[in-house]
Design an enzyme around this catalytic site. Structure first.
Site, short mmCIF file in Angstrom:
data_model
loop_
_atom_site.label_atom_id
_atom_site.label_comp_id
_atom_site.label_asym_id
_atom_site.label_seq_id
_atom_site.Cartn_x
_atom_site.Cartn_y
_atom_site.Cartn_z
CG ASP A 257 -2.23 0.79 0.86
OD1 ASP A 257 -2.18 1.62 -0.08
OD2 ASP A 257 -3.27 0.61 1.53
C1 BGC Z 1 -5.06 3.03 -0.26
C2 BGC Z 1 -5.16 1.90 -1.26
C3 BGC Z 1 -5.01 2.45 -2.65
C4 BGC Z 1 -3.70 3.21 -2.75
C5 BGC Z 1 -3.44 3.76 -4.12
C6 BGC Z 1 -3.86 3.90 -0.49
O1 BGC Z 1 -3.88 5.05 0.30
O2 BGC Z 1 -5.02 2.48 1.05
O3 BGC Z 1 -6.39 1.23 -1.11
O4 BGC Z 1 -5.05 1.41 -3.58
O5 BGC Z 1 -3.74 4.28 -1.83
O6 BGC Z 1 -4.27 4.81 -4.44
#
Ligand code: BGC
Length: 684
Positions: A257
């Site tokens: 993440d």
């Molecule tokens: C989120 C993810 C997401 C990623 C990319 C993160 O802050 O937790 O779910 O896929 O950002 O945008």
């Protein structure tokens, strides 16, 4: 494969680490922006993958640099969060889960994937599969709700939809199931807090949707930001290596993440970026999203012997294999359909799915469908097209969103509108003018609830009531409207705990965030063109103090007995939810009877359904099991199947549900929701 081995043999360390790096363009920001994307970094091979850039123009331009100007000409993974649609925005996943219709779940993912490829993307960070039992947590909006069985069926449908049968075929993208695992159990529902649970809970509740995703061939998985029992998921060797890759057999790409490797320092498990990078790599992570920890930390980790080059090569190989499976070496720009924007077909699908996701929580005196009369449309969500997208609106555009006001006017209803109050301010000066409109109307439709960004990431709430001065507006309307029918349409990314609002309203429609066709979908249901069929995929609490609340509780030794004080209960609120999982009314009137089980493997559980109402409608039934197992308690209800039947007035039919034979004694329950009072049962 040979091509990949050849490539790896030619790669410098920097080029390898580039393949293990995913950097964000600034189209959509979900965390700290640490490395501005520079064309030079792509040209030099230092950045091998991107997120948050979309649109054929920009993506093709940047992909062209990678495949024509970098030394090894390796195409990039280009990822984006299409949680509930890309350009065509569908209802939020929690709402879509309420369709209980795998074909529909697949169809929306399919269209999103096609639109993603039209936007030059080849990966999406979806589906989100975190079982969510705590509506304080904003990300419940992105999830398929509280139940692992629903999450598993949802996972399979979404993976089929996104990836199709041929990952390299037109309109397919790599799905990335997230967030592995147990993120939905964050302490007290507070975003990014820690999680702690037994292995039994993990395996029975939080793991199954990911198991289903792996079985369905998901090509990527994202570990959660959170720790589980003290070990951050980004560095969780046991869960990522032993369980996910070993037991479940996942051989795809693990993408962290956003900024998660760098955050291992905040978790307190790594002393510097080199250690953090080594921990993640050793746990089986392949792509570092937005930490720059692999690029900056792994060279030092190699020097300190914290990692070996073979481990880096293994990760690089997985990334290149995914690029090959996506067909990117042959066609880096994707062979998706061109970017055609929204079409009549995509709008029709969004309208249909939107209408079917609406949950009719209450319909006193058959207030809905509306008889064509003078309507006062009040509330801050009535003319709020942009909010209808909900959190994670993909590439959806504000100008494409249909508000309730627009939808009802298009349907030919006689509407007067005033917002009354804003979504989340204390200003009550608009209430008086709104009340004047009510005085002149036959029916009042109150559009209340949350703004889109009150749920989703980093949007936990401790109070689950109406924000701002909306409760004041509602109270004033109820007082003024004595004798008039007040229909509440509730917009939210989570169940709201609003028992008094529900009891005072004649009818309540949970609209969640229905997507870009919101207004038309709502008009279809309000006018009776569509009979509501959505069911809540999560229990609605009466009070915040009840959460987490879900139907799959284990029985205690002192189950509640109103005649015995020393049994499990609250002294100030009932144990039951205000609306049970699966609840949702229709314009029909269904009666279930004749529950029976046909022997065999699997068992066939049958129930007759009759529509005694005056309108055609669709009924949904759920099959739960209560198993008794020596030594270990089992949940009072475990969902094992669901099914639907559409019936005309006075028509009767039979629903057949498939049930693998349980081990040992069990009781089968079948009914329209998880409330015990509505279930038929049978011992098997
Ligand atoms: C989120 C993810 C997401 C990623 C990319 C993160 O802050 O937790 O779910 O896929 O950002 O945008």
């Amino acid at each position: 494969m040979e091509q990949i081995s050849r490539l790896i043999a030619q790669m410098t360390l920097a080029e390898k680490l580039g393949q293990l790096t995913m950097t964000a363009a600034d189209y959509a920001v979900t965390g700290p922006l640490i490395t501005p994307v520079s064309e030079d970094a792509i040209r030099s091979g230092a950045i091998g993958n991107l997120l948050n850039l979309y649109g054929a123009g920009p993506t093709h331009r940047i992909q062209k640099i990678a495949v024509e100007e970098s030394r090894l000409r390796i195409p990039m993974l280009l990822g984006f969060d299409a949680l509930h649609g890309q350009r065509t925005v569908f209802p939020i996943p929690l709402a879509e889960a309420g369709l209980f219709d795998p074909a529909a779940w697949e169809a929306t993912a399919r269209l999103a994937a096609e639109e993603c490829t039209g936007d030059g993307l080849n990966m999406t960070f979806a589906p989100m599969l975190d079982v969510s039992r705590d509506p304080r947590w904003g990300r419940i909006a992105e999830s398929p709700g509280e139940d692992p069985f629903v999450g598993s069926v949802f996972a399979r449908a979404k993976i089929r939809g996104f990836q199709s049968a041929n990952l390299a075929g037109p309109g397919a993208v790599s799905a990335c199931a997230k967030h592995f695992v147990a993120y939905g159990a964050v302490n007290a529902g507070r975003e990014y807090a820690s999680t702690d649970m037994s292995e039994a809970m993990l395996r029975e509740v939080y793991l199954p949707p990911f198991r289903a995703a792996v079985e369905a061939g998901v090509t990527a998985i994202m570990p959660a930001f959170t720790d589980l029992n003290g070990i951050p998921m980004t560095a969780h060797v046991y869960l990522l290596q032993n369980v996910l890759r070993g037991e479940l057999g996942f051989d795809g790409v693990l993408v962290t993440d956003y900024h998660a490797i760098a955050e291992l320092l905040n978790h307190g498990v790594a002393g510097d970026l080199a250690e953090a990078a080594a921990l993640a790599l050793k746990a089986g992570v392949d792509i570092d999203m937005m930490s720059d920890a692999f690029r900056l930390g792994l060279p030092e980790a190699l020097r300190r012997n914290l990692v070996a080059m073979e481990e880096i090569d293994t990760a690089v190989r997985r990334v290149l294999v995914l690029k090959e499976r996506l067909g990117l070496f042959d066609d880096p720009y994707r062979r998706g359909r061109p970017d055609v924007g929204m079409t009549a077909q995509s709008r029709a699908l969004a309208r249909d799915i939107g209408a079917r996701s609406l949950v009719l929580l209450k319909n006193g005196a058959n207030s809905l469908p509306l008889a064509a009369r003078k309507i006062a449309l009040i509330g801050p969500l009535a003319d709020a097209g942009a909010e209808m997208r909900g959190p994670w609106g993909g590439a959806g555009r504000i100008e494409d969103c249909v508000s309730v006001l627009q939808g009802l006017r298009e349907a030919g209803l006689d509407i007067r509108h005033a917002p009354g109050v804003a979504i989340d301010t204390d200003d009550v000066s608009g209430i008086a003018p709104a009340l004047e409109l009510c005085a002149d109307a036959d029916v009042i439709v109150l559009c209340l609830g949350e703004a889109a960004l009150m749920s989703g990431e980093a949007a936990s709430r401790a109070y689950l009531g109406l924000p701002g001065a909306q409760q004041d507006l509602a109270d004033a309307v109820f007082e003024k409207a004595a004798g008039k029918s007040v229909v509440v349409i509730l917009f939210s990314g989570r169940p709201l705990a609003v028992p008094s609002l529900v009891s005072r309203a004649a009818a309540v429609l949970a609209a969640w965030f229905p997507g870009c066709e919101a207004g038309r979908a709502i008009a279809d249901v309000l006018t009776g063109k569509v009979s509501p069929t959505g069911r809540t995929a999560v229990s609605w609490p009466r009070a915040v103090g009840q959460v987490p609340i879900f139907f799959g509780e284990r029985p205690g030794g002192r189950p509640f007995n109103p005649k015995d004080h020393f049994t499990s209960h609250y002294s100030d609120v009932e144990n039951t939810p205000l609306f049970a999982f699966g609840h949702g009314l229709t314009y029909g009137d269904f009666a279930l009877s004749n529950l029976r089980v046909e022997p065999g493997n699997p068992l066939r559980v049958k129930v007759d359904v009759e529509n005694r109402g005056a309108r055609a409608a669709e009924e949904t039934v759920f099959l739960f099991l209560n198993q008794k197992r020596a030594g270990v308690t089992r949940p009072v209800l475990e969902l094992k199947a669901f099914g639907k039947i559409a019936l005309a007035p006075n028509e009767q039919g039979t629903i057949t549900l498939i049930l693998p034979p349980p081990e040992g004694r069990a009781e089968v329950f079948v009914g329209p929701n998880a409330a015990f009072t509505s279930l038929l049962s049978l011992s098997i």
